[in-house]
Design an enzyme around this catalytic site. Structure first.
Site, mmCIF file in Angstrom:
data_model
loop_
_atom_site.group_PDB
_atom_site.id
_atom_site.type_symbol
_atom_site.label_atom_id
_atom_site.label_comp_id
_atom_site.label_asym_id
_atom_site.label_seq_id
_atom_site.Cartn_x
_atom_site.Cartn_y
_atom_site.Cartn_z
ATOM 1 N N HIS A 75 -0.228 -8.531 -2.661
ATOM 2 C CA HIS A 75 0.121 -7.109 -2.682
ATOM 3 C C HIS A 75 1.140 -6.807 -3.773
ATOM 4 C CE1 HIS A 75 3.533 -7.284 0.586
ATOM 5 N NE2 HIS A 75 3.991 -7.594 -0.581
ATOM 6 N N GLU A 102 -1.892 -3.350 -0.001
ATOM 7 C CA GLU A 102 -2.383 -4.566 0.630
ATOM 8 C C GLU A 102 -3.825 -4.847 0.177
ATOM 9 O OE1 GLU A 102 -0.229 -6.264 2.090
ATOM 10 O OE2 GLU A 102 1.046 -5.133 3.445
ATOM 11 N N ASN A 122 -0.081 -12.399 -0.274
ATOM 12 C CA ASN A 122 -1.486 -11.969 -0.209
ATOM 13 C C ASN A 122 -1.882 -11.153 -1.438
ATOM 14 O OD1 ASN A 122 -0.166 -9.545 0.188
ATOM 15 N ND2 ASN A 122 -0.978 -9.158 2.242
ATOM 16 N N ASP A 160 8.361 2.003 -3.050
ATOM 17 C CA ASP A 160 7.944 2.234 -1.668
ATOM 18 C C ASP A 160 9.132 2.407 -0.722
ATOM 19 O OD1 ASP A 160 8.798 -0.425 -1.854
ATOM 20 O OD2 ASP A 160 6.810 -1.272 -1.596
#
Ligand code: PGA
Length: 241
Positions: A137, A142, A135, A67
């Site tokens: 990811h 996400e 979380n 990313d």
């Protein structure tokens, strides 16, 4: 999923580096999927050491990163292009043309995604390194991201921006969007190596191991992949039996 519990971050990094050294020894033109963030830094340092000891060469290696922040140029010190140069590429013999990272600037984000997704279609990644967000990811996928998602522009979750603000002078400077490989792209790698270190990752690791496979917890998709190795240090493993 194969789970390895290391004593500490050093051992975690060493174990991870041994897996990659093994792969490169067997396949000098291997294709590596790489990740940014704090977790793989120790791994990259070990790989640099191995390169200096002439145990391995990156001359024929190709890399694809997960990313990049949208809006940051490759020269921006918080860009993932910059991170990869400083943490790994500047210190080894990889050819610049063998490095692939989504562009964060230069065109509309959708165009940048399409361009990277095209490259990924023929990438044949042998091993993808992953961290995990609190979380769940992976990359910047996400919670709620479809498991069928290919490279896309993501609006970063508030908790992700909060977790990454330590690298910026204020929360307002943390980009709001990123371009990330989608879960579908990640799952196409032949092998996956997920690393997690520290007590803050313990709840996410617990959920990864004991929780259901659900788009609400993106990393859970890895249970559908045939070849995943998870390396934890004792703190990250502190909530699993
Ligand atoms: P970290 O990030 O390695 O900096 O903890 C991992 C992630 O958020 O994917």
């Amino acid at each position: 999923m194969r789970i390895i519990i290391a004593q500490d971050y050093q051992e975690l990094s060493d174990r991870a580096s041994r897996i990659i050294v093994g792969l490169i020894t067997e396949k000098p033109d291997a294709v590596l999927g790489l990740a940014t963030g704090s977790t793989p830094i120790g791994l990259y340092q070990k790989l640099i050491e191995k390169y200096r000891e002439k145990v391995l060469s990156f001359e024929k290696i190709k890399t694809f990163n997960l990313d990049e922040y949208y809006g940051l140029s490759p020269e921006h010190p918080q860009s993932y292009h910059y991170f990869m140069r400083k943490q790994l590429f500047d210190h080894v013999d990889i050819k610049p043309e063998s490095i692939n990272i989504p562009r964060g600037v230069g065109a509309e984000p959708e165009v940048l995604c399409q361009e990277y997704n095209e490259k990924l279609k023929t990438a044949n990644i042998d091993l993808q390194v992953l961290g995990i967000g609190n979380n769940g990811h992976i990359g910047f996928n996400e919670p709620g991201t479809s498991f069928n998602q290919e490279t896309f522009v993501v609006e970063l979750a508030a908790e992700t921006r909060e977790a990454n603000k330590r690298f910026f002078s204020s929360i307002d400077e943390v980009p709001r969007h990123a371009i990330t490989m989608g879960i579908k792209n990640i799952m196409e790698a032949k092998k996956i190596l997920l690393l997690a270190s520290g007590v803050s990752k313990a709840p996410a690791i617990k959920r990864l191991i004991y929780g259901p496979i659900s788009e609400e917890f993106p990393a859970s998709v890895l249970k559908n992949h045939p070849d995943v190795t998870v390396i934890l240090d004792r703190e990250a493993a502190s909530m699993i039996k």
